[in-house]
Structure formats: structure tokens, C-alpha cells
Enzyme design. Sequence first.
Site, PDB file in Angstrom:
ATOM      1  N   CYS A   1     -35.704  23.326 -48.953  1.00  0.00           N
ATOM      2  CA  CYS A   1     -36.876  22.462 -49.107  1.00  0.00           C
ATOM      3  C   CYS A   1     -36.763  21.646 -50.393  1.00  0.00           C
ATOM      4  O   CYS A   1     -36.628  22.227 -51.474  1.00  0.00           O
ATOM      5  CB  CYS A   1     -38.142  23.320 -49.122  1.00  0.00           C
ATOM      6  SG  CYS A   1     -39.648  22.379 -49.445  1.00  0.00           S
TER       7      CYS A   1
ATOM      8  N   CYS B   1     -39.878  22.772 -52.821  1.00  0.00           N
ATOM      9  CA  CYS B   1     -39.969  24.064 -53.520  1.00  0.00           C
ATOM     10  C   CYS B   1     -38.661  24.843 -53.563  1.00  0.00           C
ATOM     11  O   CYS B   1     -38.579  25.866 -54.253  1.00  0.00           O
ATOM     12  CB  CYS B   1     -41.053  24.938 -52.886  1.00  0.00           C
ATOM     13  SG  CYS B   1     -40.554  25.696 -51.304  1.00  0.00           S
TER      14      CYS B   1
ATOM     15  N   CYS C   1     -43.807  26.657 -48.631  1.00  0.00           N
ATOM     16  CA  CYS C   1     -44.801  25.771 -49.273  1.00  0.00           C
ATOM     17  C   CYS C   1     -45.564  24.904 -48.279  1.00  0.00           C
ATOM     18  O   CYS C   1     -46.483  24.178 -48.664  1.00  0.00           O
ATOM     19  CB  CYS C   1     -44.132  24.888 -50.325  1.00  0.00           C
ATOM     20  SG  CYS C   1     -43.114  23.551 -49.653  1.00  0.00           S
TER      21      CYS C   1
ATOM     22  N   ASP D   1     -13.126  11.898 -55.373  1.00  0.00           N
ATOM     23  CA  ASP D   1     -13.181  13.304 -54.969  1.00  0.00           C
ATOM     24  C   ASP D   1     -13.107  13.386 -53.443  1.00  0.00           C
ATOM     25  O   ASP D   1     -13.996  12.909 -52.739  1.00  0.00           O
ATOM     26  CB  ASP D   1     -14.490  13.917 -55.479  1.00  0.00           C
ATOM     27  CG  ASP D   1     -14.622  15.408 -55.176  1.00  0.00           C
ATOM     28  OD1 ASP D   1     -13.863  15.920 -54.343  1.00  0.00           O
ATOM     29  OD2 ASP D   1     -15.498  16.048 -55.773  1.00  0.00           O
TER      30      ASP D   1
END
EC number: 6.3.5.13
Length: 412
Positions: A201, A204, A220, A338
Amino acid sequence: MAGDTEPLSPRAKLAVTAGKAAAAVSRAAGRGSGSVIGGKVALRLDPDLLARLARHLDVVLVSATNGKTTTTRLIAEALRANGGVVSNALGANMPAGITSALAGGSDARYGVIEVDEKYLAGVAGDVAPKAIALLNLSRDQLDRAAETRMLAERWREGLSGSKAVIIANADDPLVVWAASSSPNVVWVAAGQEWKDDAWSCPSCGGVMQRPGDDWFCAECGFRRPTPTWALSGDHVLDPHGSAWPIHLQLPGRANKANATTSAAVAAAFGVPPQTALERMHSVTAVAGRYDVVSYQERDIRLLLAKNPAGWLETFSLIDPPPSPVILAVNARGADGTDTSWLWDVDYSRLAGHPICVIGDRRLDLAVRLEVAGVDFQVCETASEAVRRCPPGRIEAIANYTAFQDLRRVVGN
């Protein structure tokens, strides 16, 4: 403000002229379109030029990790039903490239602008857009791009209190969290095939639950908003429940999703869905992507895929086995240096295809294919790879600079 036709100041006119001259020199030297260097020169002479050039335009900004160039093109075609459009159609999507594009649009009504994810908030502050389309956020250019949640947070802060209409993908939790700070959001059910950047999430940190096409955080309560526009098969569903057929020559589900978002943007400017979708049919390729070119008595379809989400969508487009596939990967500045993202791509989906591998980082890709248990050949050049494929159709999938290299070889 859009509609303000106050002429440019002498300083701004000088900046535009100098920028165009620098771009022309760059083109003459064979260094590309010159849009970036032209914009840099112009902004050096007038740092406020971008804002000045946008004053008379109704501006749409389009930002995402995947799909922004195509969606920008589709929106531009749709809005041409109502007036002239200026756009950075070739994808120069940082402030310098955007400035160059707008410098050529003095008579346009609309500015349809693709914006790099990292620059969205700053460009929005300069050009006061009427609408902003947010498609997705996924990992890309790992050597220099912020982690996806950090980008979402940057969007969330930058869009807080924005007066623009935000047209946002309800199926991407990162996009929803970013857009939710804005008071005026239109939610679009555009889908999200790549989910590996949105299992936690963003609000949260809890684990995201994903039953079916829905998603929510059990900790949440953060959850998928109810969309008012949606992609349903080959149709766009509008807020009134009407279904409009999608008319595209571009392939794949991802482009139908791009068309759905584009129709929602066009509607915000008064272009009906039917008109918008019919106009999108004229788009056959975007900056060379999806083009089919003839080379060495073979037909090569050029497909761009620059990160795991893009490769996943591209695999769904290619002809079934045993159609041959050329894979090309570079790791230059524009690609990100990368290449660890290769390990996030499910190359086992290419099983059964004859595969030739080219590009600066062909050996990195070869190791990844070896681990995936996929047969392949490593080739030194694109010409060699094409020669090793049987006559007929070839699917060529390349990341950004490898795509450009391939286009130069095959003559597109």
C-alpha cells in the site's frame, strides 16, 4: 492563461529564434531532431519561456512510465477535431524538449504534452494545464530514477490543489494515491497487467489485496475508486453507460487502454467519444513503434519495450510460435545503465520462438534467456540477426536506444 494572445517579449522572441537555430545546426550535423539542444539554448536565454509559450494554449499533460508517447499522440488526434494542436510527438519529454515543441505552436489552440514522470510537477507549475493524464508507474531506469513510491509521492505533492482535471488510471494503486490529492479527478478503468510494483500500500505500507480486478489495503482502507470511464473488450464505456467501439490500427490491449484514457481526456474538452475514437484510427505508428518495414526480403515489425511492464505487454502482441523474434538491449544513458531489470521479465513466454539476441548488452540478455530455458542465438549485428531468421515476418523487440539503432539499420 489559455486564450491570452499577448505577443512574446523581445527577449522571448530572441530565445525562440536562437533555439530554432541551434536545433537546425544539430539536425544538419546528423545529431537527431535538435529539439533538446534547441530547448536548452532557448531556456538559457529566457528561463520563463516555457510558461510564456503555453499562455495561449489549453494544455494537456500526459505522464506515465509506459504508454505516454502513444497516448499523447491519440489525444492530439482526438483534439484536432476542435482545433489546432501542438505536441512533442517524438517524445522529447523534459522541459527543453517541451519548450522546443511549444515554440512551433503559435497558432495552435491545444498543447498536448508528454512529460517525463520526474518532471511532471515542475512542468505543471509552468504551463497551468487544463488536464493531466496519469497512466501508470512502474520501475524504469533503475540507475537514476526514483523508486516508484517516491515518484508517486512527488506527483501527490505536485498535484495537491491543482486546478487541472486529473484523468487517472483507477487500476494502478500508485497512480490513485498520487492523484487523490487533487480535488478534481476522473477515474478510468484502464487495467494493469504488470502488478509487481504495487503489492504494498503506498499510503501505509500494508500488503495490498487483489481479488479479481479490484484492489484494497486491509490495514488502512485505501482502495480502488469507482471509475466513470472503462475499457470493456473492444469498447469504451463512458460515464453515461454508453459503449463506443474502439477504432485503432495500433495493436494490443494496452493501446485500447491508452485510447480509453484519451477518450476521457478528449471529453473534458468537449470532443464526443465517438468522434475522438474515430479520429484515433488514423494513427498507424508512433515514432516508428509498430511499423512494419521490409529488409532483406523479410517484414520486420518494430516494437519498443524498455522496462518489465513494457516487455510484458509486448509479449502479448507478437505472432505465435514459430515466428522468429529479435531481442535488442542497450544500456546507454537514455536507457539507464542498470540492466538488472532483465531478471524481472518473464522470458519463458518466448518459448518456441526462434530468438536472435543483439545490442550492447546482448550477453546480459543471453544469460537471462539461458536461465529461463529459452533457446537463442547471439548475433553481432542486426543484419546478421535478420539473415539468420527465415523469410517472412520477424518480431523485433528493443529497448530505447537499441530501437533507434535498429531503425537506422532497417531503413525506417
